[in-house]
Design a protein around this motif. Structure first.
Motif, PDB file in Angstrom:
ATOM      1  N   GLY A  63      -3.674  -0.599   5.048  1.00 55.31           N
ATOM      2  CA  GLY A  63      -2.632  -1.069   4.424  1.00 55.31           C
ATOM      3  C   GLY A  63      -2.646  -1.790   3.289  1.00 55.31           C
ATOM      4  O   GLY A  63      -1.933  -2.356   2.873  1.00 55.31           O
ATOM      5  N   ALA A  64      -4.202  -2.129   2.899  1.00 52.89           N
ATOM      6  CA  ALA A  64      -4.073  -2.989   1.591  1.00 52.89           C
ATOM      7  C   ALA A  64      -3.735  -2.472   0.383  1.00 52.89           C
ATOM      8  O   ALA A  64      -3.646  -1.073   0.149  1.00 52.89           O
ATOM      9  CB  ALA A  64      -5.579  -3.031   1.472  1.00 52.89           C
ATOM     10  N   ASP A  65      -3.072  -3.200  -0.478  1.00 47.89           N
ATOM     11  CA  ASP A  65      -2.913  -2.593  -1.724  1.00 47.89           C
ATOM     12  C   ASP A  65      -3.885  -2.853  -3.064  1.00 47.89           C
ATOM     13  O   ASP A  65      -4.263  -4.056  -3.440  1.00 47.89           O
ATOM     14  CB  ASP A  65      -1.478  -3.636  -2.210  1.00 47.89           C
ATOM     15  N   LEU A  66      -4.554  -1.738  -3.179  1.00 51.28           N
ATOM     16  CA  LEU A  66      -5.509  -1.754  -4.328  1.00 51.28           C
ATOM     17  C   LEU A  66      -5.117  -1.190  -5.543  1.00 51.28           C
ATOM     18  O   LEU A  66      -5.641  -0.490  -6.355  1.00 51.28           O
ATOM     19  CB  LEU A  66      -6.662  -1.200  -3.800  1.00 51.28           C
ATOM     20  N   THR A  67      -3.583  -1.228  -5.947  1.00 50.94           N
ATOM     21  CA  THR A  67      -3.218  -0.301  -7.166  1.00 50.94           C
ATOM     22  C   THR A  67      -3.907  -1.068  -8.326  1.00 50.94           C
ATOM     23  O   THR A  67      -3.951  -2.333  -8.807  1.00 50.94           O
ATOM     24  CB  THR A  67      -1.629  -0.819  -7.281  1.00 50.94           C
ATOM     25  N   GLY A  68      -4.466  -0.194  -9.235  1.00 52.57           N
ATOM     26  CA  GLY A  68      -5.028  -0.585 -10.288  1.00 52.57           C
ATOM     27  C   GLY A  68      -6.334  -1.381 -10.263  1.00 52.57           C
ATOM     28  O   GLY A  68      -7.023  -1.538 -11.176  1.00 52.57           O
TER      29      GLY A  68
END
Length: 181
Positions: A63-68
């Motif tokens: 569920g981690a957010d690694l956007t960009g």
């Protein structure tokens, strides 16, 4: 460090082995060359973070957010990226061997020359993703969305593509030997 606010922090080459960073805010942090082996990054915000050459072996990024985020050359062997958001992330030459990316969002991510052999990408969104020369041997891509993905020269030997959406995908010079279509 669970829930810690480390926005823009300089953590270059930091030893964060087995660290609990669950829900941490690492937006724009510099983790170049950091050791995050077996770290818990569940639901962490790593948007625009620099993880170039970082070791994330067996890390939990559920569920981690690694956007960009930049993960060029990072080692994510056996990492758990279930439901992670990797939209427009850069993973060129990263090692994701046997990683779990079930239901991950890799929309327009750059995975050129990445090692995804034996990885689980079931139900993943790979729309418009660059997978040129990627190694997807024995990967599970069942039900994955690969619409408009660039798989030119990719190795899909023994890959499971049952129910995968391949509309508009570029498969020039791709190796589909023993793949399940």
């Amino acid at each position: 460090l669970a829930g810690a606010i480390l926005v823009g922090a300089n953590l270059v080459s930091a030893d964060l082995t087995e660290a609990n960073l669950e829900g941490a805010h690492l937006y724009g942090a510099d983790l170049t060359g950091a050791d995050l082996t077996r770290a818990d990054l569940t639901d962490a915000n790593l948007t625009d973070a620099d993880l170039t050459g970082a070791d994330l072996t067996e890390a939990d990024l559920t569920g981690a957010d690694l956007t960009g985020a930049n993960l060029t050359g990072a080692d994510l062997t056996e990492a758990n990226l279930t439901r992670a958001n990797l939209t427009k992330a850069i993973l060129t030459r990263a090692n994701l061997e046997s990683a779990n990316l079930e239901s991950a969002d890799l929309y327009r991510a750059d995975l050129a020359d990445v090692n995804l052999s034996g990885a689980n990408l079931e139900g993943a969104n790979l729309t418009g993703t660059n997978l040129e020369s990627a190694d997807l041997a024995d990967a599970n891509l069942e039900g994955a969305n690969l619409e408009s993905a660039d798989l030119e020269g990719a190795n899909l030997t023994g890959a499971n593509l049952a129910g995968a959406k391949l509309e508009g995908a570029l498969l020039d010079r791709a190796n589909l030997t023993s793949a399940n279509l």
